[in-house]
Design an enzyme around this catalytic site. Sequence first.
Site, PDB file in Angstrom:
ATOM      1  N   GLU A 171       0.806  -1.230   0.000  1.00 40.60           N
ATOM      2  CA  GLU A 171       0.000   0.000   0.000  1.00 40.60           C
ATOM      3  C   GLU A 171       0.839   1.280   0.000  1.00 40.60           C
ATOM      4  O   GLU A 171       0.391   2.325   0.461  1.00 40.60           O
ATOM      5  CB  GLU A 171      -0.996  -0.043   1.165  1.00 40.60           C
ATOM      6  CG  GLU A 171      -1.990  -1.194   1.007  1.00 40.60           C
ATOM      7  CD  GLU A 171      -3.198  -1.153   1.928  1.00 40.60           C
ATOM      8  OE1 GLU A 171      -3.311  -0.204   2.720  1.00 40.60           O
ATOM      9  OE2 GLU A 171      -4.011  -2.085   1.852  1.00 40.60           O
ATOM     10  N   GLU A 481      -5.802  -6.416   1.266  1.00 37.89           N
ATOM     11  CA  GLU A 481      -4.516  -6.683   1.938  1.00 37.89           C
ATOM     12  C   GLU A 481      -3.998  -8.114   1.779  1.00 37.89           C
ATOM     13  O   GLU A 481      -3.323  -8.624   2.671  1.00 37.89           O
ATOM     14  CB  GLU A 481      -4.572  -6.339   3.439  1.00 37.89           C
ATOM     15  CG  GLU A 481      -4.860  -4.901   3.752  1.00 37.89           C
ATOM     16  CD  GLU A 481      -6.355  -4.595   3.846  1.00 37.89           C
ATOM     17  OE1 GLU A 481      -7.113  -5.495   4.191  1.00 37.89           O
ATOM     18  OE2 GLU A 481      -6.747  -3.448   3.553  1.00 37.89           O
ATOM     19  N   GLU A 499      -7.354  -6.079  -3.533  1.00 35.70           N
ATOM     20  CA  GLU A 499      -6.854  -4.714  -3.370  1.00 35.70           C
ATOM     21  C   GLU A 499      -5.337  -4.812  -3.558  1.00 35.70           C
ATOM     22  O   GLU A 499      -4.838  -4.636  -4.645  1.00 35.70           O
ATOM     23  CB  GLU A 499      -7.253  -4.169  -2.008  1.00 35.70           C
ATOM     24  CG  GLU A 499      -6.830  -2.731  -1.829  1.00 35.70           C
ATOM     25  CD  GLU A 499      -6.920  -2.302  -0.383  1.00 35.70           C
ATOM     26  OE1 GLU A 499      -7.339  -1.178  -0.152  1.00 35.70           O
ATOM     27  OE2 GLU A 499      -6.553  -3.082   0.523  1.00 35.70           O
ATOM     28  N   GLU A 505      -8.882   4.725  -1.140  1.00 38.75           N
ATOM     29  CA  GLU A 505      -9.170   4.977   0.274  1.00 38.75           C
ATOM     30  C   GLU A 505      -8.086   5.821   0.946  1.00 38.75           C
ATOM     31  O   GLU A 505      -8.363   6.484   1.940  1.00 38.75           O
ATOM     32  CB  GLU A 505      -9.358   3.666   1.028  1.00 38.75           C
ATOM     33  CG  GLU A 505      -8.099   2.815   1.117  1.00 38.75           C
ATOM     34  CD  GLU A 505      -8.363   1.450   1.761  1.00 38.75           C
ATOM     35  OE1 GLU A 505      -9.484   0.956   1.645  1.00 38.75           O
ATOM     36  OE2 GLU A 505      -7.435   0.896   2.372  1.00 38.75           O
TER      37      GLU A 505
HETATM   38  C1  NOJ Z   1      -8.894  -1.822   4.812  1.00 41.87           C
HETATM   39  C2  NOJ Z   1      -9.644  -2.016   3.558  1.00 41.87           C
HETATM   40  O1  NOJ Z   1      -8.852  -1.727   2.432  1.00 41.87           O
HETATM   41  C3  NOJ Z   1     -10.862  -1.144   3.612  1.00 41.87           C
HETATM   42  O2  NOJ Z   1     -11.559  -1.208   2.395  1.00 41.87           O
HETATM   43  C4  NOJ Z   1     -11.712  -1.552   4.776  1.00 41.87           C
HETATM   44  O3  NOJ Z   1     -12.791  -0.659   4.883  1.00 41.87           O
HETATM   45  C5  NOJ Z   1     -10.935  -1.530   6.083  1.00 41.87           C
HETATM   46  N1  NOJ Z   1      -9.717  -2.228   5.924  1.00 41.87           N
HETATM   47  C6  NOJ Z   1     -11.714  -2.141   7.226  1.00 41.87           C
HETATM   48  O4  NOJ Z   1     -11.884  -3.515   6.992  1.00 41.87           O
HETATM   49 CA    CA Z   2      -6.381  -1.605   2.285  1.00 42.17          CA
END
Ligand code: NOJ
Ligand code: CA
Length: 698
Positions: A171, A481, A499, A505
Amino acid sequence: MVLLHPAHAQRTEMVEMKKVRLTFTLDKDGVPFYQVAFDGKPVLLSSRLGFVLSEDSVFYKGFQWKGVERRLVDTVWQPVWGETKDIRDHYEQLIVHLEKTGGGGAAAMGSLPGRQLDIIFRVFEDGVGFRYEFPLQPGLKYFIVSDELTEFHLAGDHKTFWIPGDYDTNEYPYTTSKLSEIDNKDLVKKSTDIAVRVAPDEYAVQTPLMMKSAEGLYINIHEAALVNYPAMQLHVDRGSFTLTSRLVPDAVGNKAYLHAPFPTPWRTIIISDKAADVLASKMILNLNEPSKIGNTGWIHPMKFVGVWWEMQTGKSTWSYSDFSDSTGAAGGLIPNGRHGANTANVKRYIDFAAKNHIGGVLVEGWNTGWEDWFGNWKENVFDFVTPYPDFDVKEIMGYAASKGVHMIMHNETSGSATNYERQMDTAFRYMNRWGYTSVKTGYVGRIIPRGEHHDGQWMVNHYVRVAQKAAWYHVMLDAHEPVRPTGLQRTYPNWLACEAARGNEYNAFSNGNAPEHETILPFTRLMGGPMDYTPGIFRLKGYSDVPGRQVHTTLAKQLALYVTLYSPLQMAADLPENYEAHGDAFQFIKDVPVDWDDTRILEAEPGDYLTIARKEKGTNNWYLGAITGGHSRTTTLSLSFLDKGRKYQATIYKDGESAHWKNNPEAYTIEKRMVDSQTQLTVQLAEGGGAAVSITVF
Ligand code: NOJ
Ligand code: CA
């Protein structure tokens, strides 16, 4: 073809496919090497192959030639879903059989059987894939890999798009630098917006690694079919431009526990003098096994909205209460009044999805445990079946079904994979019972089993087990993750997306993603498979209380991402009210498909710009997305991919004249015009801007 080999070389073999040439050499010390050239120019200079095994610390030399096998393959196959209807798999394969005599004193007495290693090369028009195979053999049965020594000895100090070689996360933002300048130490240290960072080698980078040579050659290194083996990271020797495989270790420092016969993942080198060809390459998918799922009728790409961005931006909470010990007299949690996943709010999203023909609704924060879910390295966090008191699963699922909306389950594991493994059947039975057709998993936090890493062999196997389990229950999967993908979506087509990179995000809870970020992702992370990037943010500023926080794109670029960032699962990530405020622009998100018969990469330059046109599955309609990085850009696109003689209506969603990602991101205009295969379409993209075009048969 057997070549006349230099005096010192024991043996050399060569394979050529159009411009790509692979040369394999076993030198006089029995060390295997390979080289790759493109159009006569060296891409990889002599690069070593082999291992250190705990059973045989020099499993990289002393090999003897046992023979080769060659095979030419040219077939076409159809993915369950994808960017194109047909995929051509065309390569020449060379298998090199090597053997070494038994080691140590026993060998001297001739009592140990020899040890065998096969190296399988596939030479494609767009590069080379190779893997090691430990055949079934008496001398090597159960064994441990201490190190894989595979090298990629690059021919120059290339421009490189990289993120740190971290055992636990992908990330990071991308850095563009020369190979000789790679050093991740400062970036790792300052990336406090990433929950878990373990990057012990400051000169290591992740794959897919994208490079460009001074002569304009594009080179991409990754792996395919990562199963039962740790992820490969690359250590950079900044003086010689040699990248060496670094496998992610397990809790006791070993890399992989293997049992022969065993094939390793493929190492992939994609090469072209056109950046667009790298994106069009199907090599990684071709190197994966066909679908293991027989009946795939239940797998369907879709768009979705979610009770999600409102939590990311602080408008509501995942948790029901503010503290886990905030309980009333009767022992129940005291609600904080801001819980997002409440029945009424969820129904609002279901209504919005139904009204706008969006297939799914994701709800996070529906199950108990969010008060202290993160950061405690706890074994048991969630049970995946107990809703908070204000989430009426029966009512919600009945309501969604009545509106034809698919609900997406959320299973955040908080990194406790052992807990998830114990609960998995229960969790999937719960999904089946209530009618959830997809699940989004998550692995935020340090991994349990303690000492394991997100990208090590144990977790690599875990992610595959989850995909298999999901398939058994006919559930589609989107993993957050996990280890970055390696084309396994061909083998498990219910594993629609991951992801495994820095998503949209980060614009919510950190300083976010630079304007060039989305022009790099397709060349790096997406080479392995679709990404759940969560595009479609319309309110690009003012969504957060934190000063200066904003998305670093224009609104039109957010639309274009639905085409340029391929995923069969695409979120319309913003809040319903923000879409309702721009109903005309939202029309593109409503219309854009998530499954395609054809894809044309019209122009591409990593870090700079990208334009893609895709043909909707089963129709003659096309959708086009053009994005730019930090610079404004005018581009003229030939629509010659359209059917000759057919008339189409184009709806062009583009940056307004004064648009700019920083000061005026929400300025856009929409224009309609007739087009055909003769049309030259000129569009202007603002700094950090984009254009999205739907081209429908008239
Ligand atoms: C990280 C994730 O990428 C995100 O989409 C999610 O809302 C949060 N973790 C909580 O699970
Ligand atoms: Ca994430």
